[in-house]
Design an enzyme around this catalytic site. Structure first.
Site, mmCIF file in Angstrom:
data_model
loop_
_atom_site.group_PDB
_atom_site.id
_atom_site.type_symbol
_atom_site.label_atom_id
_atom_site.label_comp_id
_atom_site.label_asym_id
_atom_site.label_seq_id
_atom_site.Cartn_x
_atom_site.Cartn_y
_atom_site.Cartn_z
ATOM 1 N N GLU A 66 0.742 -1.217 -0.035
ATOM 2 C CA GLU A 66 -0.028 -0.158 -0.156
ATOM 3 C C GLU A 66 0.850 1.461 0.444
ATOM 4 O OE1 GLU A 66 -3.018 -0.007 2.952
ATOM 5 O OE2 GLU A 66 -3.454 -1.702 2.672
ATOM 6 N N ASP A 241 -12.116 8.056 -20.787
ATOM 7 C CA ASP A 241 -11.414 6.556 -20.432
ATOM 8 C C ASP A 241 -11.870 6.106 -21.602
ATOM 9 O OD1 ASP A 241 -11.755 4.018 -20.329
ATOM 10 O OD2 ASP A 241 -14.344 3.315 -18.945
ATOM 11 N N LYS A 273 -7.095 -4.649 -22.477
ATOM 12 C CA LYS A 273 -7.500 -5.109 -23.961
ATOM 13 C C LYS A 273 -7.086 -5.049 -25.209
ATOM 14 C CE LYS A 273 -12.084 -3.595 -21.878
ATOM 15 N NZ LYS A 273 -11.845 -2.976 -20.356
ATOM 16 N N ARG A 279 -4.504 -8.826 -17.136
ATOM 17 C CA ARG A 279 -6.085 -8.201 -16.657
ATOM 18 C C ARG A 279 -5.658 -6.383 -15.444
ATOM 19 N NH1 ARG A 279 -9.766 -10.309 -18.969
ATOM 20 N NH2 ARG A 279 -11.346 -9.018 -18.114
HETATM 21 N N1 DSN Z 1 -16.472 -5.296 -19.743
HETATM 22 C C1 DSN Z 1 -15.759 -4.309 -20.705
HETATM 23 C C2 DSN Z 1 -15.987 -4.875 -21.278
HETATM 24 O O1 DSN Z 1 -16.566 -5.844 -22.109
HETATM 25 O O2 DSN Z 1 -16.220 -3.882 -23.000
HETATM 26 C C3 DSN Z 1 -15.757 -2.832 -20.049
HETATM 27 O O3 DSN Z 1 -16.028 -3.083 -18.704
#
Ligand code: DSN
Length: 472
Positions: A66, A241, A273, A279
């Protein structure tokens, strides 16, 4: 690196796990087999590199840390400091940001940290000021009351869920819709595009503390320069975002007005992504919000995950290599080829196409709900997820849409020719599926589903996933 190094690493890891709980080892092996065989079109998923995956399976997982680099609430964090500082450094260089906070465990966590930082920076409550200087123990009941009232009375303007925004952009049942007095902007019903004049009008009327841009299911670019001008015109903090399209920003596909980093006060993202890391989440900001952001843990987050920060450092180093820009461009080329292939076959797409990594199909044209279409595609070896379309008559559970994205298949090496073949498979399944007696039920000939599934696997044959990993 020899090809054998990766096989040896993963085989050895599974052998060690198998000795304790063989069913876990089996499930891990089965997951790789499933991912290898299916046509993964989930827009928010990808395949992290072996180096990124391996950076997560180690002793960093055992450490509490932390605080932030050099200012920890636990002793013995020198090695965690090394990886956290490396990840932050790579992130700053990659995105041209003044400050990077790499501890958030997810995109939602990153957004909560951003909300906290903006509230802590902007709200003039004496109670909040005390909380900021960490005199939490001195807060009286009246202070707590004032603090709750201040936090609950702030306003957020974000993109609505059905227009493609995220749950945390003010969706009423989500914590963001409860923390904030919220209002949403949608898209033009005729074009499906953001109407910046309408956003400006909503901002003028509502006077939000935070204007949020970014999306999970909007297939177009957003002009962040215009959005910043709107935020400035009403004194709002501008938050972006970029979870979905961070890889396109990193790869310099989105530049100028379409790169959020120079325009926003604060930017949040996930790392798994289009960015193709582990993740997790991350926050980027300028120096004015940096101190508040760095208090994310423990003010908002549980203890950081040093093993994931190590993996973020690896993945961000990968994203700084020149070949990542080529990858990012191919993601968009593939999404556009997929969209064109679908349109040519008569599929209705929200906005008619895409500028980014995702395509949103309106499957009402096939007489199906999103739920029926998602399951029929899954039966046929094509993994997608259902998603609401703007003004969706079927709501957020059954939906009328299917969201597909190309980051994962592009990582495997598929190109525009394979995207056309993918469009053909999708169209064949959807046009041969008929609705059943409920919004979830459907009829699809199992023989056809099996045939498409085999064709999907064949399409992937030339593009092995983790080619250097042989689990034996
Ligand atoms: N779960 C993500 C998505 O699939 O876009 C967003 O939180």
């Amino acid at each position: 690196m020899s090809l054998n190094a990766e096989s040896t690493a993963f085989r050895s890891a599974l052998e060690v796990i198998r000795a304790v709980e063989p069913r876990v080892a089996d499930a891990i092996g089965a997951e790789l087999a499933d991912q290898r065989e299916s046509l993964k079109l989930i827009a928010s998923e990808n395949y992290a590199s072996p180096a990124t995956l391996l950076a997560m399976g180690n002793w960093f997982s055992d450490k509490y840390a932390e605080g932030t680099v050099g200012r920890r609430f636990y002793a013995g964090c020198q090695n965690v400091d090394t990886v956290e500082a490396l990840a932050a450094e790579h992130a700053k260089e990659l995105f041209g940001a003044a400050h990077a906070y790499v501890q958030p465990h997810s995109g939602i966590d990153a957004n909560l940290v951003a909300f906290w930082a903006i509230l802590a920076d902007r709200v003039e409550s004496p109670a909040l000021k005390k909380a900021q200087v960490r005199q939490v123990n001195d807060l009286t009941e009246a202070d707590w009351f004032a603090l709750r009232r201040e936090l609950g009375n702030q306003r957020m303007l974000g993109m609505s869920l059905d227009a493609g925004g995220h749950l945390t952009h003010g969706f009423r049942p989500n914590i963001s819709g409860k923390m904030f007095d919220q209002r949403s902007y949608g898209t033009d019903p005729a074009t499906g595009l953001i109407d910046y004049d309408r956003v400006a009008e909503a901002a003028r009327e509502f006077k939000p503390l935070i204007l949020v841009a970014g999306y999970s299911a909007y297939p177009r670019k957003v002009n962040f320069r215009i959005m910043r001008e709107i935020a400035d015109s009403v004194g709002a903090t501008f938050m972006v975002d970029m979870a979905h399209f961070a890889g396109l920003v990193a790869g310099k596909v989105f530049t100028g007005d379409f790169d959020p980093v120079p325009h926003a006060h604060i930017v949040t993202t996930t790392t798994h992504k289009s960015l193709r890391g582990p993740r997790g989440g991350m926050v980027l900001c300028g120096p004015e919000l940096a101190d508040q952001v760095d208090r994310g843990c423990p003010m908002v987050l549980g203890g950081p995950l040093p093993h994931v920060m190590a993996a973020k450092a690896v993945a961000l180093a990968e994203a700084r290599r020149p070949d990542f820009a080529d990858y990012a461009q191919r993601i968009v080329d593939n999404a556009q080829a997929l969209a064109e292939g679908l349109v040519r076959r008569g599929t209705k797409l929200v906005t008619g196409g895409t500028d980014n990594h995702l395509v949103l199909l309106d499957v009402s044209g096939y007489g199906l709900t999103g739920r029926q279409a998602e399951q029929a595609l899954l039966d046929s070896g094509i993994v997608t997820n259902r998603n609401a379309v703007p003004q969706d008559p079927n709501g957020a559970w059954y939906t009328s849409g299917i969201r597909i994205g190309t980051p994962a298949l592009t990582t495997r090496g598929l190109g525009v020719a394979e995207m056309d073949a993918t469009a053909e498979l999708i169209h064949t399944v959807l046009s041969q599926t008929t609705p059943g007696e409920s919004k979830a039920k459907y009829v699809l000939d199992p023989a056809l589903a099996d045939k498409i599934s085999k064709q999907a696997t064949e399409l992937l044959t030339g593009f092995p996933l983790y080619p250097a990993v042989d689990l034996g």
